[in-house]
Scaffold this motif. Sequence first.
Motif, PDB file in Angstrom:
ATOM      1  N   THR A   4      -3.005  -8.720  14.910  1.00 55.83           N
ATOM      2  CA  THR A   4      -2.030  -7.816  14.296  1.00 55.83           C
ATOM      3  C   THR A   4      -1.112  -8.585  13.347  1.00 55.83           C
ATOM      4  OG1 THR A   4      -0.618  -8.133  16.209  1.00 55.83           O
ATOM      5  CG2 THR A   4      -2.043  -6.190  16.216  1.00 55.83           C
ATOM      6  N   PRO A   5      -0.564  -7.891  12.344  1.00 56.70           N
ATOM      7  CA  PRO A   5       0.302  -8.587  11.388  1.00 56.70           C
ATOM      8  C   PRO A   5       1.688  -8.831  11.967  1.00 56.70           C
ATOM      9  CG  PRO A   5       0.161  -6.268  10.829  1.00 56.70           C
ATOM     10  CD  PRO A   5      -0.760  -6.475  12.007  1.00 56.70           C
ATOM     11  N   LYS A   6       2.330  -9.865  11.475  1.00 54.62           N
ATOM     12  CA  LYS A   6       3.722 -10.147  11.850  1.00 54.62           C
ATOM     13  C   LYS A   6       4.662  -9.375  10.930  1.00 54.62           C
ATOM     14  CE  LYS A   6       5.751 -12.793  14.910  1.00 54.62           C
ATOM     15  NZ  LYS A   6       5.664 -14.238  14.814  1.00 54.62           N
ATOM     16  N   ALA A   7       4.179  -9.133   9.706  1.00 53.56           N
ATOM     17  CA  ALA A   7       5.015  -8.402   8.752  1.00 53.56           C
ATOM     18  C   ALA A   7       4.133  -7.623   7.789  1.00 53.56           C
ATOM     19  CB  ALA A   7       5.909  -9.374   7.984  1.00 53.56           C
ATOM     20  N   ILE A   8       4.709  -6.513   7.301  1.00 56.50           N
ATOM     21  CA  ILE A   8       4.043  -5.719   6.263  1.00 56.50           C
ATOM     22  C   ILE A   8       5.042  -5.644   5.109  1.00 56.50           C
ATOM     23  CG2 ILE A   8       3.048  -3.479   5.688  1.00 56.50           C
ATOM     24  CD1 ILE A   8       2.782  -3.142   8.871  1.00 56.50           C
ATOM     25  N   TYR A   9       4.630  -6.194   3.980  1.00 60.93           N
ATOM     26  CA  TYR A   9       5.534  -6.256   2.830  1.00 60.93           C
ATOM     27  C   TYR A   9       5.229  -5.085   1.910  1.00 60.93           C
ATOM     28  CZ  TYR A   9       7.327  -7.883  -1.705  1.00 60.93           C
ATOM     29  OH  TYR A   9       7.956  -7.965  -2.923  1.00 60.93           O
ATOM     30  N   THR A  10       6.211  -4.213   1.711  1.00 61.50           N
ATOM     31  CA  THR A  10       5.993  -3.046   0.858  1.00 61.50           C
ATOM     32  C   THR A  10       7.141  -2.844  -0.126  1.00 61.50           C
ATOM     33  OG1 THR A  10       5.622  -0.645   0.849  1.00 61.50           O
ATOM     34  CG2 THR A  10       6.999  -1.496   2.623  1.00 61.50           C
ATOM     35  N   ILE A  11       6.777  -2.350  -1.296  1.00 50.25           N
ATOM     36  CA  ILE A  11       7.760  -1.969  -2.319  1.00 50.25           C
ATOM     37  C   ILE A  11       7.598  -0.458  -2.452  1.00 50.25           C
ATOM     38  CG2 ILE A  11       8.514  -2.320  -4.719  1.00 50.25           C
ATOM     39  CD1 ILE A  11       6.562  -4.935  -4.450  1.00 50.25           C
ATOM     40  N   PRO A  12       8.342   0.328  -1.645  1.00 50.55           N
ATOM     41  CA  PRO A  12       7.989   1.747  -1.509  1.00 50.55           C
ATOM     42  C   PRO A  12       8.320   2.598  -2.724  1.00 50.55           C
ATOM     43  CG  PRO A  12       9.906   1.222  -0.167  1.00 50.55           C
ATOM     44  CD  PRO A  12       9.430  -0.067  -0.735  1.00 50.55           C
ATOM     45  N   ASN A  13       9.318   2.198  -3.499  1.00 52.97           N
ATOM     46  CA  ASN A  13       9.733   3.044  -4.627  1.00 52.97           C
ATOM     47  C   ASN A  13       9.376   2.408  -5.961  1.00 52.97           C
ATOM     48  OD1 ASN A  13      11.047   5.021  -2.965  1.00 52.97           O
ATOM     49  ND2 ASN A  13      12.691   3.536  -2.652  1.00 52.97           N
ATOM     50  N   PHE A  14       8.591   3.145  -6.776  1.00 54.61           N
ATOM     51  CA  PHE A  14       8.260   2.695  -8.139  1.00 54.61           C
ATOM     52  C   PHE A  14       7.780   1.251  -8.089  1.00 54.61           C
ATOM     53  CE2 PHE A  14      12.271   5.275  -8.167  1.00 54.61           C
ATOM     54  CZ  PHE A  14      11.591   6.479  -8.119  1.00 54.61           C
ATOM     55  N   GLN A  15       6.745   1.098  -7.330  1.00 56.37           N
ATOM     56  CA  GLN A  15       6.249  -0.217  -6.918  1.00 56.37           C
ATOM     57  C   GLN A  15       6.041  -1.152  -8.114  1.00 56.37           C
ATOM     58  OE1 GLN A  15       2.804  -1.593  -6.955  1.00 56.37           O
ATOM     59  NE2 GLN A  15       2.568  -2.622  -4.999  1.00 56.37           N
ATOM     60  N   ASN A  16       6.291  -2.396  -7.879  1.00 59.26           N
ATOM     61  CA  ASN A  16       5.963  -3.457  -8.823  1.00 59.26           C
ATOM     62  C   ASN A  16       4.654  -4.063  -8.327  1.00 59.26           C
ATOM     63  OD1 ASN A  16       5.829  -5.634 -10.507  1.00 59.26           O
ATOM     64  ND2 ASN A  16       7.791  -6.539  -9.913  1.00 59.26           N
ATOM     65  N   PRO A  17       3.536  -3.959  -9.059  1.00 60.49           N
ATOM     66  CA  PRO A  17       3.437  -3.611 -10.476  1.00 60.49           C
ATOM     67  C   PRO A  17       2.976  -2.190 -10.799  1.00 60.49           C
ATOM     68  CG  PRO A  17       1.381  -4.594  -9.766  1.00 60.49           C
ATOM     69  CD  PRO A  17       2.263  -4.531  -8.552  1.00 60.49           C
ATOM     70  N   MET A  18       2.661  -1.324  -9.819  1.00 57.90           N
ATOM     71  CA  MET A  18       1.967  -0.080 -10.165  1.00 57.90           C
ATOM     72  C   MET A  18       2.880   1.073 -10.562  1.00 57.90           C
ATOM     73  SD  MET A  18      -1.188   0.085  -7.441  1.00 57.90           S
ATOM     74  CE  MET A  18      -2.022   1.471  -8.209  1.00 57.90           C
ATOM     75  N   GLY A  19       4.133   1.028 -10.148  1.00 58.62           N
ATOM     76  CA  GLY A  19       5.041   2.139 -10.453  1.00 58.62           C
ATOM     77  C   GLY A  19       4.920   3.306  -9.482  1.00 58.62           C
ATOM     78  N   VAL A  20       4.041   3.188  -8.478  1.00 58.73           N
ATOM     79  CA  VAL A  20       3.797   4.309  -7.568  1.00 58.73           C
ATOM     80  C   VAL A  20       4.817   4.323  -6.421  1.00 58.73           C
ATOM     81  CG1 VAL A  20       1.344   4.374  -8.106  1.00 58.73           C
ATOM     82  CG2 VAL A  20       2.139   2.966  -6.195  1.00 58.73           C
ATOM     83  N   THR A  21       4.943   5.495  -5.774  1.00 56.82           N
ATOM     84  CA  THR A  21       5.920   5.661  -4.691  1.00 56.82           C
ATOM     85  C   THR A  21       5.219   6.098  -3.408  1.00 56.82           C
ATOM     86  OG1 THR A  21       7.739   6.123  -6.197  1.00 56.82           O
ATOM     87  CG2 THR A  21       7.944   7.033  -3.981  1.00 56.82           C
ATOM     88  N   LEU A  22       5.588   5.434  -2.321  1.00 59.32           N
ATOM     89  CA  LEU A  22       5.001   5.716  -1.004  1.00 59.32           C
ATOM     90  C   LEU A  22       5.499   7.077  -0.518  1.00 59.32           C
ATOM     91  CD1 LEU A  22       3.295   4.090   1.120  1.00 59.32           C
ATOM     92  CD2 LEU A  22       5.461   3.397   2.138  1.00 59.32           C
ATOM     93  N   THR A  23       4.578   7.949  -0.105  1.00 60.46           N
ATOM     94  CA  THR A  23       4.982   9.293   0.348  1.00 60.46           C
ATOM     95  C   THR A  23       5.729   9.209   1.690  1.00 60.46           C
ATOM     96  OG1 THR A  23       2.929   9.594   1.574  1.00 60.46           O
ATOM     97  CG2 THR A  23       2.954  10.385  -0.709  1.00 60.46           C
ATOM     98  N   ARG A  24       6.461  10.271   1.982  1.00 57.75           N
ATOM     99  CA  ARG A  24       7.194  10.323   3.254  1.00 57.75           C
ATOM    100  C   ARG A  24       6.230  10.206   4.438  1.00 57.75           C
ATOM    101  NH1 ARG A  24      11.957  12.800   5.749  1.00 57.75           N
ATOM    102  NH2 ARG A  24      11.340  13.015   7.905  1.00 57.75           N
TER     103      ARG A  24
END
Length: 412
Positions: A166-186
């Motif tokens: 299992t992972p120790k951490a999950i790194y996410t850029i949820p809003n207007f992601q760098n580099p894609m610009g996409v946003t993680l849904t609720r």
Amino acid sequence: MTPAPTLAFPRSQRQLLGSVIDSSTSLLAEQTHDIVRFAMGAPNEDLMPIAALDDAFASQRSGRFDYGDSAGEPRLREQILRLVGETEVATTDDRLLVTTGGMQGLDLAFKLCVDPGDLVIVEAPTYTNGNATALSYGAEVIGAPTDAHGLIVDGLPEIVARAGRTPKAIYTIPNFQNPMGVTLTRERRVRLLELAERWGAMIIEDDPYGLLRFGGEHVASFAEIAPGHPLVFQVRTFSKTIAPGLRVGWIDVDPELRQLAISAKQAMDTCTGVPAQNAVAMFLENGHLAPHIERLKPIYRERKIAMRRELERAFGDRAVATDPDGGFFLWVTFAGALESIDTEALFTDALAEGVAYIPGPAFTTDGSMRNSLRLCFATSSPERIAEGVDRLARAAALAVPGAGLPTVGGSS
Ligand code: PMP
């Protein structure tokens, strides 16, 4: 003569990559011809509140050149509390630590959450310097696929099963992601919280762009979904909303973790620069941030629309771009007759034509995504964007002469 001693670099730091973004920046700085700059993710100086910041620096009185509180200047923490309460959900002072930009927040996150050899899941593609920071602490990084709705969270259990741990951490850029610009849904955020709980993994939530929404609907943050969750390590910065040279950001974490972070920060830089903290505090106290952001939003929206329009004009269906509701970036993937383009190889021709971008592989853990690139729309006016896209199309036409690209204006 005794031989000169050789320096053995510590094992933990041998994976250090150096930032591809920073090296592109220094390559750019060497150029003497006109270049449309789609590479860096920074607000242009004409969109920074320079006069208000100058006033804020000039009006500071005694104490401004002393060491400050390691947790951050109290007046700034007070303003951050207000800002977070107004824009997200109320947090508390015992969770806040002012950092030297978002980068120091990421450094603290990986330093405190990851041992060498631990598994860290990142988005594929992800922010180069976030990935590099995880690697610098010896993490084993796995990229997880991401689509127009952000990280594909339902795919994570299979990735974890394949990794056998299992992972120790999950790194996410949820809003207007760098580099894609996409946003993680609720829905995906809720599911990610469930998985983090199941695995005991920290969600490192990197959110520099969240306040820069110029379209669509607000998506609840992790803090709004699960206030004070001990497995969320939130990293924020004023670099994109005010100015990056201030180097002022903050983290919002569980109070126990915050104590560790304060100790770790003391060993890094003692405290974030006091004059810059005071300047940001005054900027916020004077109520400048909200109107400043309201001024930026229509400008960035217009620039994003212009960039998508120009890409469509110059490339037609030979380039597919994301359609962000905020932030700074479009992620472009060449398709059809241009599918074979290698954006790293294209970079030299693009620079010679007078346009800069960041090649896709810079945002991956394995050098893939070779036919994608990141464009920052925030820095250039619509006219400059049209010029830059023309130059990009000329470079692409050189790389793939038979691609039948529509004729683009002028030549350089
Ligand atoms: N995270 C992301 C996703 C970023 O885009 C950036 C800046 N490019 C940072 C962190 C670093 O922010 P700062 O400049 O405040 O250190």
